[in-house]
Design an enzyme around this catalytic site. Sequence first.
Site, PDB file in Angstrom:
ATOM      1  N   THR A 164       1.073  -1.284  -0.479  1.00  0.00           N
ATOM      2  CA  THR A 164       0.004   0.011   0.270  1.00  0.00           C
ATOM      3  C   THR A 164       1.012   1.605  -0.353  1.00  0.00           C
ATOM      4  OG1 THR A 164       0.043  -0.448   2.176  1.00  0.00           O
ATOM      5  CG2 THR A 164      -2.064  -1.228   1.437  1.00  0.00           C
ATOM      6  N   GLU A 165       2.185   1.557  -0.043  1.00  0.00           N
ATOM      7  CA  GLU A 165       2.727   2.261  -0.323  1.00  0.00           C
ATOM      8  C   GLU A 165       2.724   3.903  -1.222  1.00  0.00           C
ATOM      9  OE1 GLU A 165       5.678  -1.007   0.654  1.00  0.00           O
ATOM     10  OE2 GLU A 165       3.861  -0.646  -0.301  1.00  0.00           O
ATOM     11  N   ALA A 166       1.745   3.328  -2.389  1.00  0.00           N
ATOM     12  CA  ALA A 166       2.037   4.037  -2.923  1.00  0.00           C
ATOM     13  C   ALA A 166       0.482   5.279  -2.571  1.00  0.00           C
ATOM     14  CB  ALA A 166       1.619   3.684  -4.433  1.00  0.00           C
ATOM     15  N   PHE A 181       4.876   7.007  -0.645  1.00  0.00           N
ATOM     16  CA  PHE A 181       5.835   5.910  -0.503  1.00  0.00           C
ATOM     17  C   PHE A 181       6.088   5.017  -2.073  1.00  0.00           C
ATOM     18  CE2 PHE A 181       6.513   4.922   4.194  1.00  0.00           C
ATOM     19  CZ  PHE A 181       6.549   5.846   4.380  1.00  0.00           C
TER      20      PHE A 181
END
Length: 259
Positions: free
Chosen positions: A134-136, A140
């Site tokens: 889920t970084e985006a 991130f």
Amino acid sequence: MNYKTILITNEPSIRTITLNRPERRNAMTHEMQTELISAMEEAVASGCRVLIFTGAGEAFCSGLDLSELQAMRDKSAAEYRIDAERIARLFVTLSELPIPTISAVHGPAIAGGTGLATICDFTLATPDAKFGFTEARIGFVPALVSAFLALQVGDRQCRDLLLTARIFGAEEAQRLGLVNEVVAHGDLMTRVQALAASLIANSPESQRATKRLLASQNRAWLDAAIMAALEANAESRETADFREGVSAFLEKRKPVWKQ
């Protein structure tokens, strides 16, 4: 060694590492990352044959702890690099551990939690398990985990999971090859123990040699990918999107991205 964020339990030839911050859904801190590395090295030195990972409470690992996100906004590029190198060491140590590893996943295993769960040799999950890179969503770059994910699922699926940042369930994770088995919640640890017993019945030297061989086959590519990932990770934390994403997450609002 006395650990603050994980629990260690031992059975004959089997060691279990339990992420033990249930009040935070086992969210990762720098301290937990360091303790996991030490615990893995200690497990190998102890002569145990199989290492199991699981989480206390209702989650496996919900990703990076909020306190770590808050601290990120004030860190220098050099400090970001140190953080990234520690995560890289965690994942590489797990990937190249000379003994078989099993993750027993229930509830959320998100971002770094997905990495920890799926880099193990075997990943068993309950039907309610949730995964996601889920970084985006918060600016991130999922740089370090991308190196391992590309090896596991291929470029096309890797792009899907990383660019959409979507949450996906245990059954899809199994179809993608990230989960070996989906097991009813009440049967999870029984099945994990049965798998561990079957692994212990095999030749330990053969297993060590096989894991060395597999690691050597991927090492040149993985080393280059991790070096590129470290640079991408450090660079991303200097961007306006990173600062906006972290601020929006902490303020519980939608981020406003600059085009």
